[in-house]
Design an enzyme around this catalytic site. Structure first.
Site, PDB file in Angstrom:
ATOM      1  N   HIS A  27     -49.562 -28.265 -34.893  1.00 37.44           N
ATOM      2  CA  HIS A  27     -50.837 -27.540 -35.089  1.00 37.44           C
ATOM      3  C   HIS A  27     -50.582 -26.293 -35.949  1.00 37.44           C
ATOM      4  CE1 HIS A  27     -55.008 -26.915 -34.153  1.00 37.44           C
ATOM      5  NE2 HIS A  27     -54.837 -25.846 -33.405  1.00 37.44           N
ATOM      6  N   ASP A  84     -55.111 -28.469 -27.950  1.00 31.91           N
ATOM      7  CA  ASP A  84     -54.600 -27.672 -29.069  1.00 31.91           C
ATOM      8  C   ASP A  84     -54.183 -26.267 -28.617  1.00 31.91           C
ATOM      9  OD1 ASP A  84     -55.467 -29.842 -30.468  1.00 31.91           O
ATOM     10  OD2 ASP A  84     -56.806 -28.742 -31.812  1.00 31.91           O
ATOM     11  N   ASP A  85     -53.381 -25.647 -29.462  1.00 33.42           N
ATOM     12  CA  ASP A  85     -53.053 -24.201 -29.416  1.00 33.42           C
ATOM     13  C   ASP A  85     -51.910 -23.810 -28.467  1.00 33.42           C
ATOM     14  OD1 ASP A  85     -55.219 -24.181 -31.084  1.00 33.42           O
ATOM     15  OD2 ASP A  85     -56.431 -22.779 -29.908  1.00 33.42           O
ATOM     16  N   HIS A 116     -58.460 -27.398 -25.255  1.00 37.74           N
ATOM     17  CA  HIS A 116     -57.404 -26.404 -25.493  1.00 37.74           C
ATOM     18  C   HIS A 116     -56.722 -26.086 -24.172  1.00 37.74           C
ATOM     19  CE1 HIS A 116     -60.264 -26.051 -28.796  1.00 37.74           C
ATOM     20  NE2 HIS A 116     -59.239 -25.640 -29.532  1.00 37.74           N
ATOM     21  N   HIS A 137     -51.140 -21.078 -36.517  1.00 36.10           N
ATOM     22  CA  HIS A 137     -52.558 -21.442 -36.474  1.00 36.10           C
ATOM     23  C   HIS A 137     -53.266 -21.046 -37.773  1.00 36.10           C
ATOM     24  CE1 HIS A 137     -56.545 -22.254 -34.706  1.00 36.10           C
ATOM     25  NE2 HIS A 137     -55.856 -22.995 -33.864  1.00 36.10           N
TER      26      HIS A 137
HETATM   27 ZN    ZN Z   1     -56.431 -24.600 -32.766  1.00 38.69          ZN
END
Ligand code: ZN
Length: 236
Positions: free
Chosen positions: A112, A61-62, A203, A116
């Site tokens: 995502h 993620d991210d 991540h 955020h």
């Molecule tokens: Zn995240």
């Protein structure tokens, strides 16, 4: 006396023959066993798609991060492993080349949100707008519709599924990589918990996560796991 010696010689010869026979039988068995153990211990053949292996998925993620994501992609490529990246629209717009590389190398790309954002009671429309905007950014780069979303902090509203034709993908193993820069600790946590069809949350935004993720891949591949995109786990 002569008779006695002859007798003992015969017994000695029979004994030798039995010994030789036992040595051959068990020696061969042992060599076979060692070969099997050696295979299990890590002398694994190279990963092949056709292998009957236990499926597991790594998700990140991210990102994309301008440096760490490329490092991670290099490591995954070396190992012939596919993963799933839930990117923010903001970061995807900044690094379209990395998104393009993910797609070319067979990874799955999910949404995502744009910045955020966490879904709360009072920001439903804003959240939805962020999903749409991020889908547009990704589609502009890859040419593909985005079907999967990892909602930040896991907050989701089921009605988005029919409104946007998007599906949430949560996780079954949380590496907690964001709160520990100790890669060995993260690896231990994931490897101990990993089971068939698990979806591992990581991540691609920290150097230690990249180190940990690649070690997780090496460890679990030795154990017979095969890394696939989440789609292969959800619809198989
Ligand atoms: Zn995240």
């Amino acid at each position: 006396m002569n008779m006695m010696r002859k007798w003992w010689t015969t017994i000695f010869l029979i004994d030798m023959m039995i010994g030789l026979l036992l040595f051959c039988t068990f020696g061969a068995k042992r060599a076979e066993q060692e070969a099997v153990e050696g295979w299990a211990k890590g002398a694994l053949p190279q990963y092949q798609e056709s292998d009957e292996r236990v499926k597991i998925a790594l998700t990140f993620d991210d990102g994309p991060h301008p440096y760490y994501t490329e490092q991670l992609l290099d490591g995954l490529k070396e190992r012939g492993v596919h993963a799933t990246f839930f990117v923010t629209g903001e970061h995807a717009a900044l690094h379209p080349d990395i998104i393009e590389r993910m797609q070319k190398e067979g990874h799955m790309i999910g949404n995502h949100t744009y910045s955020h954002i966490q879904l709360k009671k009072n920001n439903r429309e804003e959240f939805k707008e962020e999903l749409i905007k991020t889908n547009e950014v990704i589609k502009e780069i890859t040419g593909n519709e985005v079907l999967y979303v990892r909602p930040p902090y896991g907050s989701w509203d089921k009605s988005f599924e029919s409104e946007l034709n998007m599906f949430p993908v949560l996780w079954t193993v949380d590496s907690l990589d964001w709160c520990s820069s100790n890669a060995a600790c993260v690896v231990k946590r994931v490897v101990e918990k990993a089971e068939e069809n698990d979806i591992i949350l990581m991540h691609d935004y920290y150097e230690s996560s990249v180190t940990a993720a690649l070690e997780v891949v090496d460890e679990l591949m030795k154990e017979g796991f095969s890394f696939v995109t989440v789609e292969e786990i959800l619809f198989d």
